[in-house]
Design a protein around this motif. Sequence first.
Motif, PDB file in Angstrom:
ATOM      1  N   UNK A  43       0.873  -1.190   0.038  1.00 20.23           N
ATOM      2  CA  UNK A  43       0.022  -0.264   0.016  1.00 20.23           C
ATOM      3  C   UNK A  43       0.864   1.426  -0.134  1.00 20.23           C
ATOM      4  N   UNK A  44       1.887   1.167   0.729  1.00 22.85           N
ATOM      5  CA  UNK A  44       2.812   2.407   1.006  1.00 22.85           C
ATOM      6  C   UNK A  44       3.476   2.599  -0.719  1.00 22.85           C
ATOM      7  N   UNK A  45       3.942   1.364  -1.212  1.00 16.05           N
ATOM      8  CA  UNK A  45       4.438   1.735  -2.833  1.00 16.05           C
ATOM      9  C   UNK A  45       3.478   2.333  -3.563  1.00 16.05           C
ATOM     10  N   UNK A  46       2.191   1.752  -3.503  1.00 17.99           N
ATOM     11  CA  UNK A  46       1.208   2.174  -4.237  1.00 17.99           C
ATOM     12  C   UNK A  46       0.726   3.717  -4.137  1.00 17.99           C
ATOM     13  N   UNK A  47       0.846   3.900  -2.559  1.00 15.88           N
ATOM     14  CA  UNK A  47       0.581   5.470  -2.273  1.00 15.88           C
ATOM     15  C   UNK A  47       1.597   6.532  -2.957  1.00 15.88           C
ATOM     16  N   UNK A  48       2.932   6.127  -2.983  1.00 13.14           N
ATOM     17  CA  UNK A  48       3.936   6.902  -3.529  1.00 13.14           C
ATOM     18  C   UNK A  48       3.691   7.090  -5.036  1.00 13.14           C
ATOM     19  N   UNK A  49       3.418   5.902  -5.569  1.00 10.17           N
ATOM     20  CA  UNK A  49       3.065   6.122  -7.148  1.00 10.17           C
ATOM     21  C   UNK A  49       1.746   6.935  -7.442  1.00 10.17           C
ATOM     22  N   UNK A  50       0.797   6.851  -6.607  1.00 15.20           N
ATOM     23  CA  UNK A  50      -0.394   7.608  -6.685  1.00 15.20           C
ATOM     24  C   UNK A  50      -0.076   9.154  -6.485  1.00 15.20           C
ATOM     25  N   UNK A  51       0.718   9.435  -5.368  1.00 19.08           N
ATOM     26  CA  UNK A  51       1.259  10.714  -5.191  1.00 19.08           C
ATOM     27  C   UNK A  51       1.919  11.386  -6.404  1.00 19.08           C
ATOM     28  N   UNK A  52       2.781  10.624  -6.939  1.00 20.59           N
ATOM     29  CA  UNK A  52       3.737  11.189  -8.017  1.00 20.59           C
ATOM     30  C   UNK A  52       2.704  11.440  -9.230  1.00 20.59           C
ATOM     31  N   UNK A  53       1.738  10.747  -9.370  1.00 19.36           N
ATOM     32  CA  UNK A  53       0.665  10.801 -10.457  1.00 19.36           C
ATOM     33  C   UNK A  53      -0.358  12.044 -10.371  1.00 19.36           C
TER      34      UNK A  53
END
Length: 390
Positions: free
Chosen positions: A279-289
């Motif tokens: 979830x943390x990894x997906x969150x960083x990707x989502x934030x960058x996007x």
Amino acid sequence: MPLPLYLLAVAVFAMGTSEFMLAGLLPDIAASLDVPVGTAGLLTSAFAVGMIAGAPLMAGLARRWPARSSLLAFVLVFAGAHAVSALTTGFVVLLVARMAAALANAGFLAVALTTAATLVAAEQKGRALSVLLAGTTVATIVGVPGGAVLGALLGWRAAFWAIALLCLPAAAGVVKGIPARTVEDAQAGPAGPGLRTEIGRLARPRLLLVMLLGALVNGATFGTFTFLAPIVTDTAGLAAPWVSVVLVLFGLGSFLGVTLAGRLSDHRPGLVIAVGGPLLLLGWIALATLAAHPGALFVLVFAQGALSFALGGTLIARVLYEAAGAPTMGGSYATAALNIGAAGGPVLAAATLGPGRGALGPVWASGFLIAIALILALPLLRTTTPGADV
């Protein structure tokens, strides 16, 4: 949780505020002491180096002292360093005082982590650690914005005086709340393991791996946290006052994450890592996007603060479990892991910035660090016993 844990958290709050507030004070410090802002930035680097080197060094020097005496000495040195900082008119003196404060901070945290683990039942180390780390998260919510406001109204020296004064009730709390001799002190006596034996625990692959994972997660956390301001103003297009709002949201999420993780990290650490890591990894990707959209930015910053501290706090608790054979040095290993990440993450994040690259490089760098951590953590998810699992 015992009252002494909360008294220790007060000191951790003061020290966390000092560490984080400096970024907002650097321009005023540079102007006041007649040095370039880049030179003033050495104060941050000096503090980071002092924290990394100071954890094992100070813990080693104080390992035969009673925990209460060590903690009191460290918090008083920390207060004294800030009083000197507030009085000096020379940058070199300020730099030396900052390094002294970092050494005292590292020593205090190393001893406090070990002491906290001895004040609770053997299977409650994670909950005890979450109380201490809550002091750091509250610093990001209240202390850092408060220090910035105080510096803006009364000058940067007032912020340093405030930290020095805040250490006094923390010192009184140590004297009043920490027993004269703890289980840690008994283990550090003549019958306890020698320093060489405790350092020898670092040869354990699991301990080194858990320290590495903690450093990677903390590096990802502070890599983006350090550069949140340009993301808010440049990427999302918000006015400068919104930076404080975003920082508070991150702090609130951090407090929630470390509190919830404290309930799970002792008995279900594998669950925290297996669920929180992806979830943390997906969150960083989502934030960058999605960082250009203010609504998404607010939600994701809060969520990433919660996930980062939940996962990071759980891993640091596992360091204490894996270092069980090092009763006086285990806390320094956890402290070193935290600060290697806190120092290295922003350096990696800064390398992603540059003309034409935008402000989102640090977020992608954070995602990269978490991806590496998840790959390395896979072998550690096979066991789930509290004393052995990560």
